[in-house]
Design a protein around this motif. Structure first.
Motif, PDB file in Angstrom:
ATOM      1  N   LEU A   1      -5.693   9.945   1.671  1.00  0.00           N
ATOM      2  CA  LEU A   1      -6.788   9.084   0.981  1.00  0.00           C
ATOM      3  C   LEU A   1      -6.629   7.820   0.583  1.00  0.00           C
ATOM      4  CD1 LEU A   1      -8.262  12.140  -1.060  1.00  0.00           C
ATOM      5  CD2 LEU A   1      -9.186  11.297   0.808  1.00  0.00           C
ATOM      6  N   VAL A   2      -5.543   7.492   0.078  1.00  0.00           N
ATOM      7  CA  VAL A   2      -5.224   6.113  -0.314  1.00  0.00           C
ATOM      8  C   VAL A   2      -5.342   5.051   0.749  1.00  0.00           C
ATOM      9  CG1 VAL A   2      -3.723   4.553  -1.789  1.00  0.00           C
ATOM     10  CG2 VAL A   2      -4.248   6.671  -2.467  1.00  0.00           C
ATOM     11  N   PRO A   3      -4.735   5.289   1.903  1.00  0.00           N
ATOM     12  CA  PRO A   3      -4.917   4.326   3.048  1.00  0.00           C
ATOM     13  C   PRO A   3      -6.231   4.398   3.562  1.00  0.00           C
ATOM     14  CG  PRO A   3      -2.883   5.652   3.247  1.00  0.00           C
ATOM     15  CD  PRO A   3      -3.591   6.285   2.034  1.00  0.00           C
ATOM     16  N   LEU A   4      -6.522   5.530   3.241  1.00  0.00           N
ATOM     17  CA  LEU A   4      -8.407   5.608   4.010  1.00  0.00           C
ATOM     18  C   LEU A   4      -9.039   4.785   3.336  1.00  0.00           C
ATOM     19  CD1 LEU A   4      -9.939   7.249   6.153  1.00  0.00           C
ATOM     20  CD2 LEU A   4     -10.565   8.631   4.104  1.00  0.00           C
ATOM     21  N   MET A   5      -9.018   4.936   1.913  1.00  0.00           N
ATOM     22  CA  MET A   5      -9.906   3.963   0.819  1.00  0.00           C
ATOM     23  C   MET A   5      -9.349   2.676   1.069  1.00  0.00           C
ATOM     24  SD  MET A   5     -11.743   4.856  -1.637  1.00  0.00           S
ATOM     25  CE  MET A   5     -12.533   4.137  -3.115  1.00  0.00           C
ATOM     26  N   GLU A   6      -8.287   2.272   1.508  1.00  0.00           N
ATOM     27  CA  GLU A   6      -7.976   0.575   2.077  1.00  0.00           C
ATOM     28  C   GLU A   6      -8.730   0.394   3.134  1.00  0.00           C
ATOM     29  OE1 GLU A   6      -6.378  -1.687   0.309  1.00  0.00           O
ATOM     30  OE2 GLU A   6      -6.240  -0.048  -1.444  1.00  0.00           O
TER      31      GLU A   6
ATOM     32  N   THR B   1      14.175  -8.002  -6.645  1.00  0.00           N
ATOM     33  CA  THR B   1      13.372  -9.236  -6.270  1.00  0.00           C
ATOM     34  C   THR B   1      13.177  -9.149  -4.783  1.00  0.00           C
ATOM     35  OG1 THR B   1      15.535 -10.147  -6.056  1.00  0.00           O
ATOM     36  CG2 THR B   1      14.300 -11.142  -7.753  1.00  0.00           C
ATOM     37  N   SER B   2      13.724  -8.037  -4.057  1.00  0.00           N
ATOM     38  CA  SER B   2      13.450  -7.976  -2.548  1.00  0.00           C
ATOM     39  C   SER B   2      12.433  -6.982  -2.314  1.00  0.00           C
ATOM     40  CB  SER B   2      14.861  -7.612  -1.959  1.00  0.00           C
ATOM     41  OG  SER B   2      14.149  -6.708  -0.710  1.00  0.00           O
ATOM     42  N   ARG B   3      11.516  -7.176  -1.255  1.00  0.00           N
ATOM     43  CA  ARG B   3      10.501  -6.252  -1.216  1.00  0.00           C
ATOM     44  C   ARG B   3      10.970  -4.966  -0.628  1.00  0.00           C
ATOM     45  NH1 ARG B   3       7.753  -9.136   2.841  1.00  0.00           N
ATOM     46  NH2 ARG B   3       7.138 -10.379   1.291  1.00  0.00           N
ATOM     47  N   THR B   4      11.990  -5.364   0.406  1.00  0.00           N
ATOM     48  CA  THR B   4      12.447  -3.886   0.948  1.00  0.00           C
ATOM     49  C   THR B   4      13.113  -2.940   0.124  1.00  0.00           C
ATOM     50  OG1 THR B   4      12.721  -5.255   2.630  1.00  0.00           O
ATOM     51  CG2 THR B   4      13.755  -3.081   2.928  1.00  0.00           C
ATOM     52  N   VAL B   5      13.988  -3.742  -1.047  1.00  0.00           N
ATOM     53  CA  VAL B   5      14.652  -2.812  -1.888  1.00  0.00           C
ATOM     54  C   VAL B   5      13.502  -2.161  -2.842  1.00  0.00           C
ATOM     55  CG1 VAL B   5      16.353  -2.879  -3.786  1.00  0.00           C
ATOM     56  CG2 VAL B   5      16.655  -4.331  -1.946  1.00  0.00           C
ATOM     57  N   THR B   6      12.646  -2.717  -3.443  1.00  0.00           N
ATOM     58  CA  THR B   6      11.556  -2.166  -4.087  1.00  0.00           C
ATOM     59  C   THR B   6      11.026  -1.191  -3.308  1.00  0.00           C
ATOM     60  OG1 THR B   6      11.063  -4.470  -4.837  1.00  0.00           O
ATOM     61  CG2 THR B   6       9.399  -2.684  -5.528  1.00  0.00           C
ATOM     62  N   TYR B   7      10.721  -1.226  -2.158  1.00  0.00           N
ATOM     63  CA  TYR B   7      10.284  -0.065  -1.273  1.00  0.00           C
ATOM     64  C   TYR B   7      11.221   0.971  -1.588  1.00  0.00           C
ATOM     65  CZ  TYR B   7       8.430   2.598   2.580  1.00  0.00           C
ATOM     66  OH  TYR B   7       8.218   3.607   3.686  1.00  0.00           O
ATOM     67  N   TYR B   8      12.375   0.895  -1.064  1.00  0.00           N
ATOM     68  CA  TYR B   8      13.209   1.869  -0.845  1.00  0.00           C
ATOM     69  C   TYR B   8      13.433   2.487  -2.520  1.00  0.00           C
ATOM     70  CZ  TYR B   8      14.559   1.664   3.807  1.00  0.00           C
ATOM     71  OH  TYR B   8      14.558   1.605   5.032  1.00  0.00           O
ATOM     72  N   ILE B   9      13.304   1.911  -3.484  1.00  0.00           N
ATOM     73  CA  ILE B   9      13.279   2.197  -4.872  1.00  0.00           C
ATOM     74  C   ILE B   9      12.409   3.373  -5.315  1.00  0.00           C
ATOM     75  CG2 ILE B   9      13.399   1.838  -7.456  1.00  0.00           C
ATOM     76  CD1 ILE B   9      14.791  -0.638  -7.021  1.00  0.00           C
ATOM     77  N   VAL B  10      11.232   3.010  -4.824  1.00  0.00           N
ATOM     78  CA  VAL B  10       9.974   3.699  -5.060  1.00  0.00           C
ATOM     79  C   VAL B  10       9.970   4.974  -4.201  1.00  0.00           C
ATOM     80  CG1 VAL B  10       7.520   3.708  -4.877  1.00  0.00           C
ATOM     81  CG2 VAL B  10       8.557   1.754  -6.097  1.00  0.00           C
ATOM     82  N   VAL B  11      10.161   4.758  -2.812  1.00  0.00           N
ATOM     83  CA  VAL B  11      10.025   5.803  -2.020  1.00  0.00           C
ATOM     84  C   VAL B  11      11.063   6.866  -2.185  1.00  0.00           C
ATOM     85  CG1 VAL B  11      10.241   6.295   0.568  1.00  0.00           C
ATOM     86  CG2 VAL B  11       8.792   4.642  -0.222  1.00  0.00           C
TER      87      VAL B  11
ATOM     88  N   ILE C   1       0.938  -1.283   0.060  1.00  0.00           N
ATOM     89  CA  ILE C   1      -0.017   0.049   0.038  1.00  0.00           C
ATOM     90  C   ILE C   1       0.858   1.302  -0.074  1.00  0.00           C
ATOM     91  CG2 ILE C   1      -1.662   1.434   1.438  1.00  0.00           C
ATOM     92  CD1 ILE C   1      -2.910  -1.110   0.156  1.00  0.00           C
ATOM     93  N   LEU C   2       1.964   1.028   0.811  1.00  0.00           N
ATOM     94  CA  LEU C   2       2.838   2.549   0.945  1.00  0.00           C
ATOM     95  C   LEU C   2       3.394   2.644  -0.403  1.00  0.00           C
ATOM     96  CD1 LEU C   2       4.520   2.515   4.470  1.00  0.00           C
ATOM     97  CD2 LEU C   2       2.768   3.984   3.385  1.00  0.00           C
ATOM     98  N   VAL C   3       4.032   1.612  -1.056  1.00  0.00           N
ATOM     99  CA  VAL C   3       4.596   1.797  -2.457  1.00  0.00           C
ATOM    100  C   VAL C   3       3.370   2.454  -3.480  1.00  0.00           C
ATOM    101  CG1 VAL C   3       5.530   0.598  -4.359  1.00  0.00           C
ATOM    102  CG2 VAL C   3       6.337  -0.040  -2.004  1.00  0.00           C
ATOM    103  N   LEU C   4       2.366   1.802  -3.614  1.00  0.00           N
ATOM    104  CA  LEU C   4       1.450   2.249  -4.345  1.00  0.00           C
ATOM    105  C   LEU C   4       1.098   3.940  -4.168  1.00  0.00           C
ATOM    106  CD1 LEU C   4      -1.274  -0.465  -5.106  1.00  0.00           C
ATOM    107  CD2 LEU C   4       0.400   0.527  -6.841  1.00  0.00           C
ATOM    108  N   THR C   5       0.733   4.009  -2.726  1.00  0.00           N
ATOM    109  CA  THR C   5       0.612   5.561  -2.428  1.00  0.00           C
ATOM    110  C   THR C   5       1.737   6.613  -2.921  1.00  0.00           C
ATOM    111  OG1 THR C   5      -0.550   4.442  -0.574  1.00  0.00           O
ATOM    112  CG2 THR C   5       0.165   6.846  -0.353  1.00  0.00           C
ATOM    113  N   SER C   6       2.947   5.894  -2.580  1.00  0.00           N
ATOM    114  CA  SER C   6       4.076   6.858  -2.992  1.00  0.00           C
ATOM    115  C   SER C   6       3.978   7.337  -4.449  1.00  0.00           C
ATOM    116  CB  SER C   6       5.400   6.007  -2.544  1.00  0.00           C
ATOM    117  OG  SER C   6       5.495   5.743  -1.402  1.00  0.00           O
ATOM    118  N   ILE C   7       3.642   6.005  -5.348  1.00  0.00           N
ATOM    119  CA  ILE C   7       3.617   6.187  -6.874  1.00  0.00           C
ATOM    120  C   ILE C   7       2.689   7.292  -7.090  1.00  0.00           C
ATOM    121  CG2 ILE C   7       2.997   5.187  -9.001  1.00  0.00           C
ATOM    122  CD1 ILE C   7       4.221   2.479  -7.936  1.00  0.00           C
TER     123      ILE C   7
END
Lengths: 345, 255
Positions: A278-283, A165-175, A50-56
């Motif tokens: 709003l995005v987390p609220l929607m979730e 491939t790592s979830r954490t790395v993906t998170y950091y790239i996007v954020v 959710i946080l990654v999508l919110t960042s995007i």
């Protein structure tokens, strides 16, 4: 060693004298820190996703604000840039380019899309401009369906390479990209260019009469906005591993308008904050799936009725006020201005 | 023979059936202040807007320093050195007053000396100082009174460092005493020189004004327009005595 001490002292001084004096700046600091520290504490895949999508979406909303909030070129077809970025990087990824190349290249394709939209829209303003821009993503959607060989038609292009491939790395790239893009957009609007963008929104003819080539600056706004929205689109495509027609839908275009108006336009930080509310609220509203959209609409309407300037500027004006003399913002409880010592009462 | 500084030849503009300006021709020298007067609807503002490029003429040419500027973009004309003010003031209402002037300071012409932001703010401040509203620099433009908006218009125009300044009713909305002050500063600007960090080329000027008392004191020459045509072109002393001017301004007497 002395140099290090010098810089540390400098950071500390800025922190004490510039950041910690205003609640809004403390919130921004906390936001940056928490975004960078969250994966160390939380390891819930759903939460991270959710946080990654919110960042995007935060990049996407801020880019709309850069174009429509600042220069007043109301764009109801902002999904075009998102979709072009997504499809652009997806097609290039399909042909073997890695994601660190496709995302910036996709964003450049979105810049070209910005020019394609911007040039015919130069002659339009107000409602006419808004309605014309609405048409562009729909046109592109038609093109996408017309060439299923290239674009995958209704199914879209799937099977893109992961960001990591790592979830954490993906998170950091996007954020990190999100934080950098939003900071860059804020910096642009806080510069000389930002003043001209503001002025174009207020009165375009007067800007022309001041000797500024408004055509150039309007196109620049379209291109910059397209670039950042394209980055968001590329990240989205690689994160979801699919670029489909849903990225071009009208709903996407309007979502971003709702976020921006909710958070306060012409601020950059407003839409970013709004997306993170709003995005987390929607979730959260998924707990009551039947009433989800209804509750969302209710919240948005309520905010717009009572805080027409947007939620975040409203809160900010409650906790901070401008010094009547030097216009520097102060905490509302202060008796004298922190810079010029003028009486705040 | 050298080219005139500004040469307007047979300039015509129609709005539907109305001839706003009709075959207007005049020249302006580099060191002149020219007053442009005439009753309401005589085509004064239209003429100014044609010169600044906001309106495109139907016929005729405008030459500035020997260069044909007819039909050029507004910003190109400004960057050649012609700046104008708006009769109905058009400030950027939600921006601070200083930012209003900084927009002008950011034009290529004003920037050509390669200045950085701090200088631009200082320069904008000096333009405001010249216009007499520097004490309100940080207020929003929407808080200004009509008279101060006029001053802001002037500040914005001079911030581009023009060689030809077109002022559309600069004394409108000012009290007689304020108008006198404004007239003095306009005269001072015309002499040229430096005002703080703001450089004045000592621009030639065309001034539209109804307050003839202040206008006549500063102008070298007056052009009288009526029904879109040049009625008279003469020195201020002769113009105020001319029967046609008195008639068009005050109406015909009975005797």
């Amino acid at each position: 060693m002395n140099l290090l001490r010098y810089y540390l002292r400098k950071v500390f001084t800025v922190l004490r004298n510039e950041v910690l004096v205003l609640p809004s700046r403390i919130v921004v600091l906390l936001f940056f820190l928490s975004m960078l520290l969250i994966p160390l504490v939380v390891d819930d895949p759903y939460f991270i996703r959710i946080l990654v999508l919110t960042s995007i979406f935060a990049i996407f909303a801020a880019s709309w604000d850069l174009l429509s909030g600042f220069t007043g070129q109301i764009n109801f077809g902002h999904a075009l840039f998102f979709g072009v970025g997504a499809y652009g990087s997806a097609i290039m990824n399909q042909h073997g380019l890695p994601h660190w190349a496709t995302i910036p290249l996709g964003a450049l394709v979105a810049v070209a899309a910005g020019l394609v939209v911007g040039v015919p829209c130069l002659r339009l303003r107000g409602t006419y401009l808004a309605l014309t821009t609405l048409a562009f993503p729909i046109i592109l959607l038609g093109i996408v369906f017309a060439f299923p060989g290239l674009t995958g038609g209704e199914l879209g292009i799937s099977g893109l390479t992961r960001l990591s491939t790592s979830r954490t790395v993906t998170y950091y790239i996007v954020v990190v990209i999100m934080l950098l893009s939003c900071a860059a957009m804020w910096k642009i609007t806080d510069s000389k260019i930002g003043i001209i963008f503001h002025a174009i929104r207020e009165d375009e003819l007067a800007v022309k009469a001041a000797g500024i080539n408004t055509t150039l600056y309007k196109l620049l706004a379209f291109c910059l906005s397209g670039f950042f929205a394209g980055i968001a689109g590329g990240l989205y495509a690689h994160f979801m591993r699919i670029a489909g027609p849903s990225t071009l839908e009208v709903q996407m275009s309007f979502q971003v308008v709702i976020y921006s108006v909710f958070g306060g336009i012409a601020t950059i930080w407003g839409p970013v904050g709004a997306v993170f509310i709003l995005v987390p609220l929607m979730e959260f509203f998924r707990l009551w799936p039947e009433f989800r959209t209804l509750m969302f609409a209710f919240v948005v309407i309520l905010i717009l009725l009572y805080m027409p300037g947007g939620l975040l500027p409203w809160i900010r004006n409650k906790v901070e006020e401008e010094c009547p003399r030097c216009k520097i913002r102060n905490l509302v409880t202060r008796r004298v201005c922190r810079v010029c010592a003028a009486d705040m009462r | 023979m050298t080219e005139p500084f500004l040469q307007v030849t047979d300039l015509s503009k129609r709005f539907g059936g109305l001839k706003a300006t009709n075959n207007v021709s005049f020249n302006i020298a580099r060191d002149e202040i020219v007053g442009l007067i005439g009753p309401n609807g005589a085509g004064k503002t239209t003429l100014l807007r044609l010169i600044t490029g906001i309106l495109k003429p139907d016929a005729g040419t405008i030459r500035f320093k020997g260069k044909n500027i007819t039909g050029m973009k507004v910003w190109d004309i400004v960057n050649l050195g012609i700046a104008g003010t708006f009769q109905n003031m058009r400030p950027f209402r939600r921006l601070p007053i200083i930012a209003n002037v900084m927009v002008s300071c950011l034009s290529p012409r004003a920037m050509k000396t390669g200045e950085w932001v701090k200088r631009i703010e200082a320069k904008a401040m000096d333009a405001l100082e010249f216009a007499g509203i520097s004490d309100m620099a940080l207020e929003k433009a929407s808080t200004l009174s009509q008279g101060d908006l006029k001053r802001l218009e002037v500040a914005r125009a001079i911030a581009t460092e023009p060689e030809l300044l077109l002022l559309d009713e600069p004394f409108g909305g000012l009290s007689p005493a304020e108008a006198d002050l404004m007239a003095q500063s306009v005269k001072r600007l015309h002499k040229g020189g430096r005002f703080g960090r703001l450089h004045s080329e000592g621009p030639a000027m065309i001034i539209i004004e109804h307050k003839l008392q202040q206008l006549m004191r500063i102008v070298d020459r007056v052009i009288v327009l009526n029904y879109g045509e040049v009625l008279l072109e003469s020195s201020p002393e002769e113009v105020v005595k001319h029967p046609a001017v008195i008639e068009s301004y005050l109406g015909k007497g009975d005797e």
